[in-house]
Scaffold this active site. Structure first.
Site, short mmCIF file in Angstrom:
data_model
loop_
_atom_site.label_atom_id
_atom_site.label_comp_id
_atom_site.label_asym_id
_atom_site.label_seq_id
_atom_site.Cartn_x
_atom_site.Cartn_y
_atom_site.Cartn_z
N GLY A 237 -21.24 -76.50 -19.10
CA GLY A 237 -20.10 -75.59 -19.19
C GLY A 237 -20.41 -74.14 -19.41
O GLY A 237 -19.51 -73.30 -19.32
N GLU A 271 -26.15 -80.50 -20.55
CA GLU A 271 -25.92 -80.88 -19.15
C GLU A 271 -25.47 -79.67 -18.33
O GLU A 271 -24.40 -79.69 -17.72
CB GLU A 271 -24.84 -81.97 -19.08
CG GLU A 271 -25.14 -83.20 -19.93
CD GLU A 271 -23.92 -84.12 -20.09
OE1 GLU A 271 -22.80 -83.74 -19.69
OE2 GLU A 271 -24.10 -85.23 -20.61
N PRO A 272 -26.24 -78.59 -18.31
CA PRO A 272 -25.79 -77.42 -17.56
C PRO A 272 -25.89 -77.65 -16.06
O PRO A 272 -26.86 -78.25 -15.58
CB PRO A 272 -26.76 -76.32 -18.01
CG PRO A 272 -28.01 -77.05 -18.37
CD PRO A 272 -27.57 -78.38 -18.93
N GLY A 273 -24.90 -77.18 -15.34
CA GLY A 273 -24.94 -77.21 -13.88
C GLY A 273 -24.88 -75.78 -13.38
O GLY A 273 -25.87 -75.19 -12.96
N ARG A 310 -14.44 -72.76 -3.66
CA ARG A 310 -14.04 -72.25 -4.98
C ARG A 310 -12.88 -71.26 -4.93
O ARG A 310 -11.96 -71.36 -5.74
CB ARG A 310 -15.23 -71.67 -5.73
CG ARG A 310 -16.32 -72.71 -6.01
CD ARG A 310 -17.37 -72.19 -6.98
NE ARG A 310 -16.84 -71.99 -8.30
CZ ARG A 310 -16.51 -70.83 -8.83
NH1 ARG A 310 -16.70 -69.71 -8.16
NH2 ARG A 310 -16.00 -70.77 -10.03
N TYR A 314 -9.86 -72.52 -7.08
CA TYR A 314 -9.73 -71.92 -8.42
C TYR A 314 -9.35 -70.45 -8.35
O TYR A 314 -9.37 -69.78 -9.37
CB TYR A 314 -11.05 -72.01 -9.19
CG TYR A 314 -11.70 -73.35 -9.19
CD1 TYR A 314 -11.05 -74.47 -9.70
CD2 TYR A 314 -12.99 -73.51 -8.71
CE1 TYR A 314 -11.66 -75.71 -9.72
CE2 TYR A 314 -13.62 -74.75 -8.73
CZ TYR A 314 -12.96 -75.84 -9.22
OH TYR A 314 -13.57 -77.05 -9.24
N CYS A 340 -7.48 -73.49 9.26
CA CYS A 340 -6.02 -73.35 9.35
C CYS A 340 -5.35 -73.64 8.02
O CYS A 340 -4.68 -74.67 7.84
CB CYS A 340 -5.50 -74.30 10.42
SG CYS A 340 -6.33 -74.02 11.98
N GLU A 341 -5.57 -72.78 7.05
CA GLU A 341 -4.96 -72.87 5.73
C GLU A 341 -4.88 -71.44 5.19
O GLU A 341 -5.87 -70.71 5.28
CB GLU A 341 -5.84 -73.64 4.73
CG GLU A 341 -6.15 -75.06 5.09
CD GLU A 341 -5.24 -76.05 4.40
OE1 GLU A 341 -4.42 -75.64 3.56
OE2 GLU A 341 -5.35 -77.24 4.73
N TYR A 369 -21.41 -75.49 -7.10
CA TYR A 369 -20.13 -75.96 -6.55
C TYR A 369 -19.82 -75.26 -5.22
O TYR A 369 -18.68 -74.97 -4.91
CB TYR A 369 -18.99 -75.79 -7.58
CG TYR A 369 -19.35 -76.44 -8.89
CD1 TYR A 369 -19.33 -77.83 -8.99
CD2 TYR A 369 -19.76 -75.70 -9.99
CE1 TYR A 369 -19.71 -78.45 -10.17
CE2 TYR A 369 -20.15 -76.32 -11.17
CZ TYR A 369 -20.11 -77.70 -11.26
OH TYR A 369 -20.50 -78.31 -12.42
C1 LIG Z 1 -19.41 -80.97 -14.43
C2 LIG Z 1 -20.10 -81.50 -15.63
C3 LIG Z 1 -21.20 -80.83 -16.17
C4 LIG Z 1 -21.70 -79.51 -15.64
O1 LIG Z 1 -20.80 -78.49 -15.89
P1 LIG Z 1 -21.19 -76.96 -15.61
O2 LIG Z 1 -19.97 -76.21 -15.93
O3 LIG Z 1 -21.58 -76.85 -14.20
O4 LIG Z 1 -22.31 -76.62 -16.53
C5 LIG Z 1 -21.84 -81.41 -17.25
N1 LIG Z 1 -21.42 -82.58 -17.78
C6 LIG Z 1 -20.36 -83.25 -17.29
C7 LIG Z 1 -19.96 -84.52 -17.91
C8 LIG Z 1 -19.66 -82.73 -16.21
O5 LIG Z 1 -18.60 -83.39 -15.73
#
Ligand SMILES: *Cc1c(COP(=O)(O)O)cnc(C)c1O
Length: 410
Positions: A237, A271-273, A310, A314, A340-341, A369
């Site tokens: 997050g 769990e960073p994405g 995105r 969002y 077409c949106e 994403y």
């Molecule tokens: C989507 C998600 C993440 C990654 O979130 P980011 O905002 O990209 O860091 C981590 N853990 C869980 C369970 C998620 O659903």
């Protein structure tokens, strides 16, 4: 990862327009150096606390991107059997894989149990029972964290807020102790941790700090009942700068957490994405047409919402810069795709240098994403992906062909 040298935009040591000319557009370009820099910032930010950084594959599940993190020692956070498959191919040790998600199937549980993953992040008591039965049928014990809904406001977009009462995620805080009691009675479940994930693109320390406080309260209540945990998983997050946000660094978070974690032996999982990949990628697109309607100017480009969803999903902001500075005056335009949106846009009323047919534009901060959410909507083959490292580049996913569009169809 991006800088101008003379008039040309470079991704590391590679000219963006040369690359686009060679490989075509739309084109995702990732910087290996930036991926590594992001990972190291996270890992070293928490150096003083025992921790494991698990890359959330869903943000960008390209094998070469994932492998970059796997080689650096990262773990992986997966949300499906498909991501398990990818994570193992990318070289993550099963011992560093955590499995999140509200709707794991028996099949997915089975493959993850067979591989011996680090932990299942379980989101309901029914899922716990299903996992217990699956593990029993395989004569295994499933390592488990329960995902609590900590009722912490993340202060982010409502579509990406996950830790409040309104959300489908996690077990309500008021039920979490009894859920752990249930888990304790299940013979094929091994309690190892507690997990939460409160949302995405969080740009202040406060929600994370509140999260730690809530989780530690639960840890202590569990300890009082004789349930001891090995790890605390704070989810992902952490936000990045798309526009004017000033998010904290991982080191800022660590400084806020340290006093609260003093004297505890809990290992922290993250769990960073987005943080790891967002700023390491751009989407390169070519201007197809200019068009004026009434009081507006539209720049129609060859990338669309199927490539980068995105903005449509969002209403998110992505900076757009030219791949070659042409010295033209700026103008205010809408940058839109061919789908077409009406939601198919990349920028609205945005001031960018005057661009004409054939010019390449870079849509920045598209590494998270971006491709991962892409589709073939409007029967548009998906974009190619390329990884640059210094002056070298490699196509890490071929552009799809027309045959790819109809694969499996009759
Ligand atoms: C989507 C998600 C993440 C990654 O979130 P980011 O905002 O990209 O860091 C981590 N853990 C869980 C369970 C998620 O659903």
């Amino acid at each position: 990862m991006l800088k101008y040298s003379g008039k040309s935009l470079y991704a590391e040591g590679v000219s963006v327009s040369a690359l686009a000319g060679k490989l075509g557009t739309p084109l995702y370009v990732y910087s290996a150096a930036r991926l590594l820099k992001n990972y190291r910032a996270f890992d070293s930010g928490f150096a003083r606390l025992p921790h494991l950084v698990c890359f959330a594959l869903k943000a960008n599940s390209n094998l070469s991107v994932a492998r970059t993190f796997a080689r650096s020692g990262a773990g992986a956070d997966i949300v499906s059997g498909g991501e398990l498959y990818r994570a193992l191919l990318a070289g993550f040790s099963p011992k560093k894989i955590v499995f999140s998600g509200v709707g794991k199937t028996r099949e997915e549980m089975k493959s993850a149990l067979a591989k011996g993953i680090l932990c299942f992040n379980v989101e309901s008591v029914e899922e716990l029972q299903s996992l217990n039965e699956t593990a029993r049928s395989m004569k295994k014990r499933a390592p488990v964290s329960l995902r609590v809904n900590p009722e912490v406001q993340a202060g982010t977009h409502r579509h990406i807020t996950t830790g409040t009462k309104e959300n489908k995620f996690g077990i309500p805080k008021s039920h979490i102790l009894s859920a752990y009691e249930t888990a304790r009675r299940l013979r094929n479940i091994e309690i190892v941790g507690l997990q939460a994930h409160i949302g995405s693109q969080i740009t202040s320390v406060a929600p994370f700090e509140r999260l730690v406080i809530v989780l530690l309260e639960i840890v202590d209540q569990l300890a009082g009942r004789g349930i001891r945990l090995k790890h605390l998983d704070l989810g992902g997050g952490l936000g990045i700068t798309y526009h004017r946000e000033v998010p904290p660094t991982p080191a800022d978070l660590a400084r806020a957490f340290e006093p609260r974690l003093k004297g505890r032996t809990l290992k922290l999982l993250f769990e960073p994405g987005r943080f790891l990949v967002g700023e390491a990628g751009i989407l390169v697109t070519r201007v197809l047409y200019r068009k004026r309607t009434g009081h507006k100017t539209f720049v129609v480009v060859d990338a669309a919402m199927n490539d980068l969803a995105r903005p449509a999903l969002y209403d998110s902001y992505h900076e757009i810069v030219p791949a070659r500075k042409n010295g033209n005056a700026r103008e205010t335009v809408d940058v839109v795709g061919p789908v077409c949106e009406s939601g198919d846009y990349f920028a609205r009323a945005r001031s960018i240098p005057y661009s004409e047919r054939g010019d390449y534009l870079a849509i920045k901060n598209a590494g998270a994403y971006g491709f991962a959410m892409s589709s073939q909507y409007n029967s548009r083959p998906r974009a190619a992906e390329v990884m640059v490292s210094g002056r070298k580049w490699r196509v890490v996913r071929k552009r799809e062909t027309l045959e790819d569009l109809i694969r499996g169809e009759k």
